[in-house]
Design a protein around this motif. Structure first.
Motif, short mmCIF file in Angstrom:
data_model
loop_
_atom_site.label_atom_id
_atom_site.label_comp_id
_atom_site.label_asym_id
_atom_site.label_seq_id
_atom_site.Cartn_x
_atom_site.Cartn_y
_atom_site.Cartn_z
N ASP A 85 0.83 -1.21 0.00
CA ASP A 85 0.00 0.00 0.00
C ASP A 85 0.86 1.26 0.00
OD1 ASP A 85 -2.22 -1.55 -0.05
OD2 ASP A 85 -2.69 -1.36 2.10
N ASP A 86 1.90 1.25 0.83
CA ASP A 86 2.82 2.39 0.87
C ASP A 86 3.52 2.56 -0.47
OD1 ASP A 86 2.26 3.03 3.52
OD2 ASP A 86 3.76 1.63 4.29
N ALA A 87 3.86 1.44 -1.09
CA ALA A 87 4.53 1.48 -2.39
C ALA A 87 3.63 2.18 -3.42
CB ALA A 87 4.87 0.06 -2.85
N ILE A 88 2.38 1.74 -3.47
CA ILE A 88 1.43 2.31 -4.44
C ILE A 88 1.24 3.80 -4.19
CG2 ILE A 88 -0.98 2.25 -5.23
CD1 ILE A 88 -0.86 -0.82 -4.75
N LYS A 89 1.20 4.18 -2.93
CA LYS A 89 1.06 5.60 -2.57
C LYS A 89 2.22 6.42 -3.14
CE LYS A 89 0.97 7.97 1.55
NZ LYS A 89 1.29 7.84 2.97
N GLU A 90 3.44 5.90 -2.99
CA GLU A 90 4.63 6.62 -3.48
C GLU A 90 4.67 6.66 -5.01
OE1 GLU A 90 6.44 8.50 -1.64
OE2 GLU A 90 5.60 7.77 0.25
N PHE A 91 4.33 5.54 -5.65
CA PHE A 91 4.32 5.51 -7.13
C PHE A 91 3.31 6.54 -7.65
CE2 PHE A 91 5.59 0.76 -6.88
CZ PHE A 91 6.93 1.09 -6.84
N ALA A 93 2.36 9.26 -6.04
CA ALA A 93 2.91 10.59 -5.78
C ALA A 93 3.89 11.00 -6.87
CB ALA A 93 3.59 10.60 -4.41
N GLU A 94 4.74 10.07 -7.28
CA GLU A 94 5.72 10.35 -8.33
C GLU A 94 5.00 10.78 -9.61
OE1 GLU A 94 9.13 10.01 -8.03
OE2 GLU A 94 9.68 10.39 -10.11
N LYS A 95 3.95 10.04 -9.92
CA LYS A 95 3.19 10.27 -11.14
C LYS A 95 2.49 11.63 -11.11
CE LYS A 95 -0.82 8.12 -12.45
NZ LYS A 95 -1.70 6.98 -12.80
N SER A 96 1.94 11.99 -9.94
CA SER A 96 1.21 13.25 -9.92
C SER A 96 2.16 14.45 -9.92
CB SER A 96 0.22 13.31 -8.75
OG SER A 96 0.89 13.06 -7.54
N LEU A 97 3.35 14.28 -9.31
CA LEU A 97 4.34 15.37 -9.34
C LEU A 97 4.99 15.49 -10.72
CD1 LEU A 97 6.12 14.83 -5.91
CD2 LEU A 97 4.86 16.87 -6.60
N PHE A 98 5.22 14.33 -11.34
CA PHE A 98 5.92 14.29 -12.63
C PHE A 98 5.10 13.44 -13.62
CE2 PHE A 98 9.10 14.67 -9.24
CZ PHE A 98 9.66 15.89 -9.58
N PRO A 99 4.19 14.06 -14.34
CA PRO A 99 3.34 13.30 -15.28
C PRO A 99 4.17 12.52 -16.32
CG PRO A 99 2.55 15.55 -15.05
CD PRO A 99 3.86 15.49 -14.33
N ALA A 102 4.19 8.81 -15.82
CA ALA A 102 2.92 8.08 -15.76
C ALA A 102 3.00 6.65 -16.31
CB ALA A 102 1.84 8.88 -16.46
N THR A 103 3.53 6.50 -17.52
CA THR A 103 3.56 5.17 -18.14
C THR A 103 4.27 4.16 -17.25
OG1 THR A 103 3.67 6.24 -20.29
CG2 THR A 103 4.26 3.90 -20.23
N PHE A 104 5.45 4.53 -16.78
CA PHE A 104 6.26 3.62 -15.98
C PHE A 104 5.63 3.39 -14.61
CE2 PHE A 104 10.65 2.96 -13.85
CZ PHE A 104 10.54 1.59 -13.98
N MET A 105 5.13 4.45 -14.00
CA MET A 105 4.54 4.31 -12.65
C MET A 105 3.27 3.46 -12.70
SD MET A 105 6.54 5.47 -10.39
CE MET A 105 7.93 4.98 -11.39
N ASP A 106 2.47 3.62 -13.76
CA ASP A 106 1.27 2.77 -13.90
C ASP A 106 1.68 1.30 -13.93
OD1 ASP A 106 -0.50 4.83 -13.84
OD2 ASP A 106 -0.68 5.03 -16.02
N ARG A 107 2.78 1.03 -14.62
CA ARG A 107 3.29 -0.34 -14.69
C ARG A 107 3.70 -0.84 -13.30
NH1 ARG A 107 4.98 -3.41 -19.06
NH2 ARG A 107 4.31 -1.71 -20.39
#
Lengths: 118, 208
Positions: A85-91, A93-99, A102-107
């Motif tokens: 859960d913490d992992a998903i939260k951080e991924f 966060a990365e995506k929303s700060l740096f769109p 997105a592709t990699f974080m979604d993966r």
């Protein structure tokens, strides 16, 4: 250009003068990544987690943007520690700060969710 | 004095300063206009096993400070390894469209390390990091930039000191520090490195 002339500019770049203020807060990210490869016993997952969490706190405390990749890397450390859960939260966060991420974080989010479902 | 060719040469050197290398042609680079960069673990032609990962972990900062988003390097490395690419050389052979679809980066940076480490002499030691690099547009495969660096850091440690283990350990880190400098020079030297990216306040302005 002689290396030593260049060193001067590097020092300026790293310390940041008025005209070239760093865009991000850089704490342990690059060093801990290097250590994890070079001396893994000195950069266990717990050490990595501690150092990266510290970076996030310091960046926030100084109202600076933490370096790109920090949330993703911390998320990955959580993932390896089984804290999905913490992992998903951080991924996320990365995506929303740096769109751009997105592709990699979604993966990565998909991968983490896959583990959680098992 | 005016007609002395040597003097003219000297004056030219002084006026020209260190700008002896003409700036690169950035036409294709500007057309490509990348926002994000995937850095593959470097191919290693040196004898130092840690060299690729030493160099890999030094490029995020200069690239990010130039205004690019760098795909988190450790995550990318691990994912490539999980997909059967154990060695950087194999990663460098991966189809570009595949890399683009997995990581979503606009460009891919390929680095090859030619030399990495310290050379001991009687009174001094030089730490050298020599590398070449190219940046490909991940969407169409166009090479939009290439560069090289030959960075020499001169140390004070002599041969005798180098025999002491503690100093040797220090020198390993010195090699990593040198790799840090080499990456900064390779990627950010004005007129030779990458242009400012979209996240930089000077993005799009003519380079000095």
């Amino acid at each position: 250009m002689k290396p030593y002339l260049w060193l001067g500019s590097i020092v300026l770049l790293l310390t940041g003068c008025q005209t070239a203020r760093p865009l991000y807060y850089w704490g342990n990210y690059e060093n801990i990544n290097y250590l994890a490869y070079a001396k893994p016993d000195k950069a266990t997952l717990d050490v990595q987690r501690e150092k990266l969490e510290e970076d996030l706190q310091k960046a926030a405390g100084n109202s600076l943007t933490a370096n790109p990749g920090l949330h993703a890397q911390l998320g990955y450390v959580y993932f390896q520690l089984g804290r999905v859960d913490d992992a998903i939260k951080e991924f996320t966060a990365e995506k929303s700060l740096f769109p751009e991420a997105a592709t990699f974080m979604d993966r990565m989010i998909e991968k983490a969710q896959g583990t959680a479902a098992k | 004095m005016k007609s002395n060719p040597f003097f003219l040469f000297l004056a030219a050197m002084l006026l020209g300063g260190c700008a002896t290398i003409p700036p690169k042609d950035y036409t294709l680079y500007r057309q490509s206009n990348p926002r994000s960069i995937l850095v593959l673990p470097p191919v290693n032609e040196s004898n130092e096993i840690i060299a690729p990962y030493s160099m890999l972990t030094t490029v995020t900062r200069p690239l990010s400070e130039l205004g690019y988003y760098v795909i988190p390097v450790v995550l990318a490395d691990h994912l490539l390894k999980e997909n059967g690419m154990g060695l950087p050389a194999e990663m460098h052979q991966a189809p570009l469209e595949k890399l683009h679809s997995v990581f979503g980066a606009d460009a891919v940076l390929y680095i090859t390390i030619e030399q990495y480490g310290s050379k001991y002499q009687v009174f001094a030691s030089n730490t050298i990091v020599k590398a070449r690099a190219k940046l490909l547009d991940a969407r169409n495969g166009t090479e939009i930039w290439q560069g090289r660096v030959d960075f020499v850091a001169q140390g004070q440690s002599g041969l005798l000191e180098a025999l002491v283990t503690q100093v040797l350990n220090k020198l390993v880190d010195q090699a990593h520090m040198t790799a840090t400098m080499a990456s900064i020079q390779l990627l950010t030297m004005p007129g030779q490195g990458l242009l400012k990216g979209p996240r930089h306040p000077e993005y799009g302005k003519p380079s000095p």
